[in-house]
Design a protein around this motif. Structure first.
Motif, PDB file in Angstrom:
ATOM      1  N   TRP A   1     -27.072  12.826 -14.258  1.00 28.72           N
ATOM      2  CA  TRP A   1     -27.686  12.259 -13.059  1.00 28.72           C
ATOM      3  C   TRP A   1     -28.122  10.832 -13.343  1.00 28.72           C
ATOM      4  O   TRP A   1     -28.860  10.567 -14.276  1.00 28.72           O
ATOM      5  CB  TRP A   1     -28.910  13.072 -12.628  1.00 28.72           C
ATOM      6  N   ASN A   2     -27.678   9.900 -12.517  1.00 25.98           N
ATOM      7  CA  ASN A   2     -28.092   8.509 -12.619  1.00 25.98           C
ATOM      8  C   ASN A   2     -28.304   7.925 -11.231  1.00 25.98           C
ATOM      9  O   ASN A   2     -27.571   8.235 -10.299  1.00 25.98           O
ATOM     10  CB  ASN A   2     -27.022   7.656 -13.320  1.00 25.98           C
ATOM     11  N   TRP A   3     -29.331   7.075 -11.123  1.00 27.60           N
ATOM     12  CA  TRP A   3     -29.401   6.189  -9.966  1.00 27.60           C
ATOM     13  C   TRP A   3     -28.222   5.236 -10.064  1.00 27.60           C
ATOM     14  O   TRP A   3     -27.945   4.689 -11.132  1.00 27.60           O
ATOM     15  CB  TRP A   3     -30.679   5.359 -10.003  1.00 27.60           C
TER      16      TRP A   3
ATOM     17  N   PRO B   1     -28.044   2.024 -14.573  1.00 27.78           N
ATOM     18  CA  PRO B   1     -28.714   2.326 -15.840  1.00 27.78           C
ATOM     19  C   PRO B   1     -29.935   3.227 -15.748  1.00 27.78           C
ATOM     20  O   PRO B   1     -30.535   3.544 -16.772  1.00 27.78           O
ATOM     21  CB  PRO B   1     -29.147   0.933 -16.320  1.00 27.78           C
ATOM     22  N   ILE B   2     -30.349   3.643 -14.542  1.00 26.20           N
ATOM     23  CA  ILE B   2     -31.585   4.419 -14.434  1.00 26.20           C
ATOM     24  C   ILE B   2     -31.271   5.906 -14.458  1.00 26.20           C
ATOM     25  O   ILE B   2     -30.583   6.418 -13.576  1.00 26.20           O
ATOM     26  CB  ILE B   2     -32.345   4.079 -13.141  1.00 26.20           C
TER      27      ILE B   2
ATOM     28  N   VAL C   1     -45.622   4.409  -3.953  1.00 23.42           N
ATOM     29  CA  VAL C   1     -46.608   3.338  -3.743  1.00 23.42           C
ATOM     30  C   VAL C   1     -46.143   2.059  -4.418  1.00 23.42           C
ATOM     31  O   VAL C   1     -46.103   0.988  -3.810  1.00 23.42           O
ATOM     32  CB  VAL C   1     -47.994   3.747  -4.280  1.00 23.42           C
ATOM     33  N   ASN C   2     -45.770   2.172  -5.683  1.00 22.14           N
ATOM     34  CA  ASN C   2     -45.340   1.023  -6.474  1.00 22.14           C
ATOM     35  C   ASN C   2     -43.824   0.999  -6.559  1.00 22.14           C
ATOM     36  O   ASN C   2     -43.205   1.959  -7.022  1.00 22.14           O
ATOM     37  CB  ASN C   2     -45.936   1.100  -7.885  1.00 22.14           C
ATOM     38  N   TYR C   3     -43.217  -0.101  -6.089  1.00 22.27           N
ATOM     39  CA  TYR C   3     -41.765  -0.256  -6.094  1.00 22.27           C
ATOM     40  C   TYR C   3     -41.373  -1.419  -6.992  1.00 22.27           C
ATOM     41  O   TYR C   3     -42.075  -2.427  -7.053  1.00 22.27           O
ATOM     42  CB  TYR C   3     -41.242  -0.524  -4.678  1.00 22.27           C
ATOM     43  N   ILE C   4     -40.249  -1.272  -7.686  1.00 23.38           N
ATOM     44  CA  ILE C   4     -39.702  -2.372  -8.471  1.00 23.38           C
ATOM     45  C   ILE C   4     -38.286  -2.675  -8.002  1.00 23.38           C
ATOM     46  O   ILE C   4     -37.542  -1.772  -7.607  1.00 23.38           O
ATOM     47  CB  ILE C   4     -39.720  -2.083  -9.985  1.00 23.38           C
ATOM     48  N   LYS C   5     -37.923  -3.955  -8.039  1.00 26.24           N
ATOM     49  CA  LYS C   5     -36.581  -4.359  -7.646  1.00 26.24           C
ATOM     50  C   LYS C   5     -35.621  -4.063  -8.788  1.00 26.24           C
ATOM     51  O   LYS C   5     -35.851  -4.444  -9.930  1.00 26.24           O
ATOM     52  CB  LYS C   5     -36.541  -5.854  -7.314  1.00 26.24           C
ATOM     53  N   THR C   6     -34.536  -3.379  -8.462  1.00 28.95           N
ATOM     54  CA  THR C   6     -33.556  -3.021  -9.486  1.00 28.95           C
ATOM     55  C   THR C   6     -32.250  -3.797  -9.359  1.00 28.95           C
ATOM     56  O   THR C   6     -31.480  -3.865 -10.308  1.00 28.95           O
ATOM     57  CB  THR C   6     -33.229  -1.524  -9.410  1.00 28.95           C
TER      58      THR C   6
END
Length: 222
Positions: free
Chosen positions: A126-128, A146-147, A175-180
């Protein structure tokens, strides 16, 4: 986007959620949810797929197909600049199955999908993955994977149109989002995506025989 908050006194179960008369909250971190509305979405490549309202959420059920085939529920991006989605995937962990949220260019049928998948072209296990598709059934390439995405089945993701760029974000807590990932509007699309939505690819030619499901728990446009 969706913000965090506790159920507080008087919160009661309501389908997949807790609700307190003002808000619906979706676990495990009890993020405020915007309940999705079926009438706001239209089918693309429906084939034998169906959508049902279950526990205040929308459940997309996609039957197995002989090859890649994204069945999607989409809406116009219009003047909005971002959408934040909470969704849950259920499918056999075998090759070439995936689900997620999508950017789509209606004039060309090009897609960029963002979410978990199993096996090539999404990555081992499983990967994003951010995956580009010439149309609903034709794979183009995978610029990002890579996630690791353990089979936890609840995902938080955001798509954003920002000036000349498309931005992709993910979160573990809502709540907390990061740009991938970020790319220009015309890096893959001919002009720009004009639709977004939620989708599933349920390839079944590697021994899988069950349907695939994508449950949309929250859909917040801004």
């Amino acid at each position: 986007g969706a913000g965090g908050g506790g159920g507080g006194g008087g919160a009661t179960p309501s389908g997949f959620y807790l609700q307190n008369g003002s808000n619906y909250y979706v676990g495990p971190t009890f993020t405020v949810a915007t309940l999705p509305v079926a009438g706001n979405f239209a089918w693309v490549n429906q084939l034998g797929s169906s959508e049902a309202s279950v526990g205040n959420a929308l459940v997309l059920t996609v039957p197995g197909t002989a090859g890649y085939s994204w069945s999607s529920r989409v809406q116009s991006i219009g003047a909005f600049t971002n959408v934040t989605a909470i969704f849950s995937c259920l499918m056999e962990p075998n090759l070439n199955r995936a689900c997620g949220i999508v950017f789509r260019e209606s004039a060309t049928s090009k897609l960029i999908t963002f979410g978990p998948g199993w096996g090539a072209p999404f990555g081992a296990n499983w990967n994003w993955a951010i995956t580009r598709w010439t149309n609903d059934t034709t794979y183009y390439n995978t610029p990002f994977q890579p996630i690791a995405a353990p089979e936890i089945f609840m995902f938080y993701a955001r798509l954003e149109v920002s000036g000349a760029n498309l931005n992709f974000y993910f979160s573990h807590d809502g709540v907390n989002y990061i740009k991938t990932w970020s790319e220009t509007l015309t890096n893959f699309f001919t002009t720009a995506p004009d639709q977004w939505g939620y989708s599933a690819d349920c390839q079944g030619n590697n021994g899988q025989n069950s349907d695939c499901k994508n449950t949309l728990l929250s859909w917040t446009t801004q």
